[in-house]
Structure formats: structure tokens, C-alpha cells
Design an enzyme around this catalytic site. Sequence first.
Site, PDB file in Angstrom:
ATOM      1  N   ASP A 143      27.800  39.277  32.849  1.00 38.16           N
ATOM      2  CA  ASP A 143      28.068  40.644  32.400  1.00 38.16           C
ATOM      3  C   ASP A 143      29.513  40.843  31.949  1.00 38.16           C
ATOM      4  O   ASP A 143      29.890  41.924  31.509  1.00 38.16           O
ATOM      5  CB  ASP A 143      27.725  41.654  33.511  1.00 38.16           C
ATOM      6  CG  ASP A 143      28.558  41.427  34.769  1.00 38.16           C
ATOM      7  OD1 ASP A 143      29.404  40.516  34.779  1.00 38.16           O
ATOM      8  OD2 ASP A 143      28.354  42.176  35.750  1.00 38.16           O
ATOM      9  N   GLY A 144      30.335  39.783  32.093  1.00 35.28           N
ATOM     10  CA  GLY A 144      31.726  39.896  31.652  1.00 35.28           C
ATOM     11  C   GLY A 144      32.620  40.690  32.596  1.00 35.28           C
ATOM     12  O   GLY A 144      33.787  40.915  32.303  1.00 35.28           O
ATOM     13  N   GLY A 175      34.174  33.934  29.496  1.00 32.42           N
ATOM     14  CA  GLY A 175      33.013  34.819  29.521  1.00 32.42           C
ATOM     15  C   GLY A 175      33.334  36.177  30.095  1.00 32.42           C
ATOM     16  O   GLY A 175      32.558  37.117  29.973  1.00 32.42           O
ATOM     17  N   ARG A 176      34.467  36.248  30.779  1.00 32.59           N
ATOM     18  CA  ARG A 176      34.821  37.563  31.346  1.00 32.59           C
ATOM     19  C   ARG A 176      36.339  37.737  31.381  1.00 32.59           C
ATOM     20  O   ARG A 176      36.881  38.367  32.289  1.00 32.59           O
ATOM     21  CB  ARG A 176      34.242  37.726  32.735  1.00 32.59           C
ATOM     22  CG  ARG A 176      34.660  36.658  33.711  1.00 32.59           C
ATOM     23  CD  ARG A 176      34.536  37.196  35.095  1.00 32.59           C
ATOM     24  NE  ARG A 176      34.765  36.169  36.068  1.00 32.59           N
ATOM     25  CZ  ARG A 176      34.763  36.400  37.352  1.00 32.59           C
ATOM     26  NH1 ARG A 176      34.547  37.607  37.794  1.00 32.59           N
ATOM     27  NH2 ARG A 176      34.993  35.432  38.186  1.00 32.59           N
ATOM     28  N   LYS A 234      41.200  39.801  33.223  1.00 26.60           N
ATOM     29  CA  LYS A 234      40.017  39.155  33.789  1.00 26.60           C
ATOM     30  C   LYS A 234      39.071  40.244  34.278  1.00 26.60           C
ATOM     31  O   LYS A 234      39.482  41.089  35.078  1.00 26.60           O
ATOM     32  CB  LYS A 234      40.458  38.248  34.942  1.00 26.60           C
ATOM     33  CG  LYS A 234      39.350  37.432  35.592  1.00 26.60           C
ATOM     34  CD  LYS A 234      39.958  36.401  36.533  1.00 26.60           C
ATOM     35  CE  LYS A 234      38.894  35.643  37.312  1.00 26.60           C
ATOM     36  NZ  LYS A 234      39.509  34.658  38.222  1.00 26.60           N
ATOM     37  N   ASP A 245      42.574  30.079  38.796  1.00 26.15           N
ATOM     38  CA  ASP A 245      41.206  30.501  39.074  1.00 26.15           C
ATOM     39  C   ASP A 245      40.895  30.527  40.557  1.00 26.15           C
ATOM     40  O   ASP A 245      40.263  29.639  41.111  1.00 26.15           O
ATOM     41  CB  ASP A 245      40.189  29.656  38.304  1.00 26.15           C
ATOM     42  CG  ASP A 245      39.554  30.487  37.212  1.00 26.15           C
ATOM     43  OD1 ASP A 245      39.807  31.706  37.204  1.00 26.15           O
ATOM     44  OD2 ASP A 245      38.808  29.955  36.378  1.00 26.15           O
ATOM     45  N   ASP A 287      37.342  22.902  34.051  1.00 29.71           N
ATOM     46  CA  ASP A 287      37.782  24.115  33.346  1.00 29.71           C
ATOM     47  C   ASP A 287      38.730  24.927  34.220  1.00 29.71           C
ATOM     48  O   ASP A 287      39.354  25.871  33.738  1.00 29.71           O
ATOM     49  CB  ASP A 287      36.582  24.969  32.925  1.00 29.71           C
ATOM     50  CG  ASP A 287      35.620  25.228  34.079  1.00 29.71           C
ATOM     51  OD1 ASP A 287      35.161  24.257  34.689  1.00 29.71           O
ATOM     52  OD2 ASP A 287      35.345  26.402  34.371  1.00 29.71           O
ATOM     53  N   ASN A 288      38.851  24.567  35.481  1.00 24.50           N
ATOM     54  CA  ASN A 288      39.785  25.262  36.366  1.00 24.50           C
ATOM     55  C   ASN A 288      41.002  24.411  36.676  1.00 24.50           C
ATOM     56  O   ASN A 288      41.695  24.654  37.664  1.00 24.50           O
ATOM     57  CB  ASN A 288      39.083  25.667  37.667  1.00 24.50           C
ATOM     58  CG  ASN A 288      38.028  26.739  37.429  1.00 24.50           C
ATOM     59  OD1 ASN A 288      38.084  27.476  36.448  1.00 24.50           O
ATOM     60  ND2 ASN A 288      37.062  26.821  38.312  1.00 24.50           N
ATOM     61  N   GLY A 301      33.870  28.693  27.853  1.00 23.29           N
ATOM     62  CA  GLY A 301      34.655  29.719  27.150  1.00 23.29           C
ATOM     63  C   GLY A 301      34.873  30.906  28.061  1.00 23.29           C
ATOM     64  O   GLY A 301      34.204  31.061  29.082  1.00 23.29           O
TER      65      GLY A 301
HETATM   66  P1  AMP Z   1      34.792  30.353  36.990  1.00 23.06           P
HETATM   67  O1  AMP Z   1      33.870  29.702  37.986  1.00 23.06           O
HETATM   68  O2  AMP Z   1      35.238  31.718  37.398  1.00 23.06           O
HETATM   69  O3  AMP Z   1      35.916  29.477  36.600  1.00 23.06           O
HETATM   70  O4  AMP Z   1      33.910  30.610  35.709  1.00 23.06           O
HETATM   71  C1  AMP Z   1      33.209  29.599  35.021  1.00 23.06           C
HETATM   72  C2  AMP Z   1      32.687  30.124  33.700  1.00 23.06           C
HETATM   73  O5  AMP Z   1      31.775  31.197  33.894  1.00 23.06           O
HETATM   74  C3  AMP Z   1      33.764  30.653  32.770  1.00 23.06           C
HETATM   75  O6  AMP Z   1      33.418  30.312  31.451  1.00 23.06           O
HETATM   76  C4  AMP Z   1      33.694  32.136  32.978  1.00 23.06           C
HETATM   77  O7  AMP Z   1      34.174  32.858  31.875  1.00 23.06           O
HETATM   78  C5  AMP Z   1      32.205  32.353  33.169  1.00 23.06           C
HETATM   79  N1  AMP Z   1      31.918  33.549  33.943  1.00 23.06           N
HETATM   80  C6  AMP Z   1      32.187  33.752  35.251  1.00 23.06           C
HETATM   81  N2  AMP Z   1      31.793  34.978  35.632  1.00 23.06           N
HETATM   82  C7  AMP Z   1      31.271  35.595  34.549  1.00 23.06           C
HETATM   83  C8  AMP Z   1      30.715  36.889  34.301  1.00 23.06           C
HETATM   84  N3  AMP Z   1      30.595  37.806  35.266  1.00 23.06           N
HETATM   85  N4  AMP Z   1      30.280  37.149  33.054  1.00 23.06           N
HETATM   86  C9  AMP Z   1      30.387  36.233  32.084  1.00 23.06           C
HETATM   87  N5  AMP Z   1      30.908  35.012  32.254  1.00 23.06           N
HETATM   88  C10 AMP Z   1      31.352  34.676  33.471  1.00 23.06           C
HETATM   89 MG    MG Z   2      37.393  29.300  35.474  1.00 22.72          MG
END
Ligand code: AMP
Ligand code: MG
Length: 486
Positions: free
Chosen positions: A123-124, A90-91, A111, A260, A250-251, A88
Site C-alpha cells: 500500500d506504500g 515501494g513505499r 518513507k 532500513d 537491498d538493505n 524498487g
Molecule cells: P524492506 O523489507 O522494508 O527493506 O522492504 C523490501 C521491499 O518491499 C522494498 O522494495 C520496499 O519498498 C517494499 N515495501 C515494503 N513495505 C511496503 C509497502 N507497505 N508498500 C509497498 N512496498 C513496500
Molecule cells: Mg529495504
Amino acid sequence: MTSIGWRFDHSYARLPEVMFARAAPARARAPRLVLFNDALAASLGLEAGAADPQALAAMLSGNALPEGSLPIAQAYAGHQFGHFAMLGDGRALLVGEHLCPDGRRVDIQFKGSGPTPFSRRGDGRAALGPMLREYVISEAMHALGIPTTRSLAVVATGEAVFRESLLDGAVLTRVAGSHLRVGTFEYVAARNEPELLAALTDYTIARHYPDCAQAERPALALLEAVIDRQATLIVQWLRVGFIHGVMNTDNMSLCGETIDYGPCAFLERYDPGTAFSSIDHAKRYAFNNQPLIAQWNLARFAEALLPAIDPDPDHALALAEAAINRFADLYRARQVEMMRNKLGLSGEAEGDEALISDFLDWMRDSDADYTNSFAMLNPGRIDAPQLIADPRLAAWHVRWQARMQNDSWSVGVARDQMRASNPIYIARNHQVEAALDAATGPAGDLRPLERLLEVVRRPYEERPGLAAYAAAAPDGGRSHQTFCGT
Ligand code: AMP
Ligand code: MG
């Protein structure tokens, strides 16, 4: 509130509620507009020219949400480095779908705008450097003619985020065909609710592949259409040496855009096994592994779709497998065609594949730069001393010239084809790092980044004074490592 002409709709938010969670962006202490993409804004029908930068910063940090927005975090799952996880946003927050004057519907996503119900331990937030990196690489990809999400703005929040050290926080405004991913379907499949799968399938078809609605089996047609678009996308990545770096399911966007930008980079010295990402120890997402991984990801998509393809599981599986198995041939055919274009060859001749692979082998064995080796073949650029100094290249060059002479294409067409296929300027790792260092350093000097943006926005046009941007890294980029934006 500043109005710059947003026309929001929220079709995704009309899906069942398990597909998202409402969430508000965190308040930014002192938002400051760092980059704004005027050309993109204009193409979206936004009138930002007269807007006050402070007001834009307030809007695009989420402090003063644009009129008509409805921020939600999307639910999805994904296979990360081969392992399934519920994820989901997360940020990130989808603030709405903007309806462009030309009829396009695009997701507007923040983002780095703070925690959501999906943040888990994160931390979002996002740091300024990685958001500027996404901005510049996505601009480069767009200018190269490769489907990609775009970057409308980067706003520094005026708050620190803690990574290995304290960094400036930032919010990127991302513009995407949509954020529907393979992982969106995996999330629904994991819930095992046939109506939800049917609703998501219908939604995806209506939004991206409306023709599939007429097919005898719409879900199978959707699978085939997504396979088709991904094959094209990955071939385009290979054309310019792009390494995504974290091709988790997810990417992988269902509309066929590159999405992403984390630890991605352009290949420099040609080593097909190159992987830059610091977290990709097994080199799962190496340059030459990308087509295989795409097929693997598409198989996860097919699995999630099975119940929508046919009520009989065995029949559904047989149909899905046949579709997935076609990926390799589709990909291979397009890859050869792409390479023919890079070499300026028309039609098909016996020996073409050998001609292509011999050039690549020469490149690998001589530690040559991928981009520059192809660009060297562009009209008027071949360097006679280089041919004299390199008998292997000279021998290949003779074969290539002979093939060109037997070609039915006019010289002009071949030249245009090569110029349009072989960029002169890519976003080279050392240039990107230097520009980001200046932008995120104490002086906040954006000039190198703005200069780099100017260069990569016209990648096919050789211009005076830009030789440094076309020069290979001193060590061929060997020592380069990229890091996830998290
Ligand atoms: P990503 O590798 O950027 O595609 O992220 C994979 C997952 O980790 C996704 O669900 C993002 O929303 C979550 N995510 C990445 N960075 C953060 C963050 N700093 N805080 C919360 N969730 C994160
Ligand atoms: Mg992603």
C-alpha cells in the site's frame, strides 16, 4: 510555503531514466508532527526552530513539498532471504539531495509516503509505531558512534493503515549518505546493459569513493572499498550487540551506513545465535551470522560488478574472488581489535583471543547480559560480591588483570578506551516497546519515548536515576520478537 533552508540537487535523477520513476507523495489527510530532530536539522544547516509545527508537518508529510524537491522512487533489486527479486522503492520517495553547509550531500527520503510504480501489492504506507522505532534505534546507533542513516522527523498522516489491525499511518523523513545499495547494482546487472553499469559505477565512485577513480581498475577499487567499510560496520554492530534482522542485499548500503531499521534489536542475554525477527525462521540473520551474510551480500555486489572489473570474465572473476576472500581476514583482525578495546587491552599478546572467547563463553553459559557484562568491566564498576559469587568469572578476572598489568598502555588510556567501547545504555527491547506502546496508544503519550531518546543519546555516560534503562529484561529478552515494518 515554509522555507527552512533546503538546498536541493538531484544528481541521482541525472542517471538514465531506468534507474527511477517519478512519483508524487500521497496526500495526507491531517498531518501532525510527532517528532522532529532539532540537533540533526541544525547539523544539516536547516533553520527549523522558528518554523510552525503545522507547516513542518505539511512539508514532511509531502503535502507541501519543500521548494526545489523532485520526488522519485529509486529502482533496485535484491536478494531477500537468499532469493533474487526486482524491487524498487515501494513505499519511499527520494525528494532530493540536500547540500549541507559543510559540503556533505545527503539524501532526503520520505518513507511511508504512498504508492509508487514499484509498490507491487503493497500500500506504500508505513505505520506510526515502526517509524518511531526507526527513529529511536537510528538515534541510538548514531550516538553509539556507528554509521547510520538518520531520522529527521516523524509525521502522523491522520490516516489509518491496515496491517493485522488498523494503525495510525506515518511518514518518516530519512537522511542518508545515499540510498545506493548492493541491490542497486544487482538491478543494473539484471538488465545486462554495460553502459548503465559503467554509469552507475562512475556515479557511486564519484559520490562515495572519489579516490577509486584514480585506481588502475576503478570498479575493483570500489569493490575493495565497499568491502572495507562493511567489515568495519559489522564489527561495530557486534561491538554493541546490534542485530539488523533483515540483511537482504537491498538493505546493504554502499556507503557503509546501517540502513532500513525493520525487525532489528539489540542483543541482551548473550546467545550468539539470537535472531529476533518473526519472519527469519531459519535464523539466517542471527547475531553471529552477520559477518558471513555480509560477505555473501558482498559477493552478490562483486558479481554485479564483474563486467566493469575486466572485459575477460574469467579474469574479472579471479580478481573479484580474491577481494571477497580477503573479507574474512579483514573482519577477523578488526573484530579482535574491537574486543581488545572493550577489554581495555593495548597491543597484542599471546592468549588475547582466548581471553576474549573465554569471557564470551562465560557470558553465554551464565545467561549474562552482553552490554552489562562488558560495562561491568569499565573502570570502577566491577562488583566484588559478584566475583566472589562466581568463581569462573573470578578466575577469568585474575587472568584479565594480569594481562592489564603487563600492558604498555597507561591506565588512563585503557580506561578511556573501555568507556568509549562499552555502552551503559542501549535501546533495550522492553523499553522500546513500552515507549512505542505509550506513543501509539489512545493517549498518544510521547513522554516515555522522549525520555528513552534522552537516555540513548548519551550511551556511554552513566547518569543517576537511569538504572532502569540499564537493567536487563527480566527474561533476558528471550521472549522478544520483532516484526517487519510492512
Ligand atoms: P524492506 O523489507 O522494508 O527493506 O522492504 C523490501 C521491499 O518491499 C522494498 O522494495 C520496499 O519498498 C517494499 N515495501 C515494503 N513495505 C511496503 C509497502 N507497505 N508498500 C509497498 N512496498 C513496500
Ligand atoms: Mg529495504
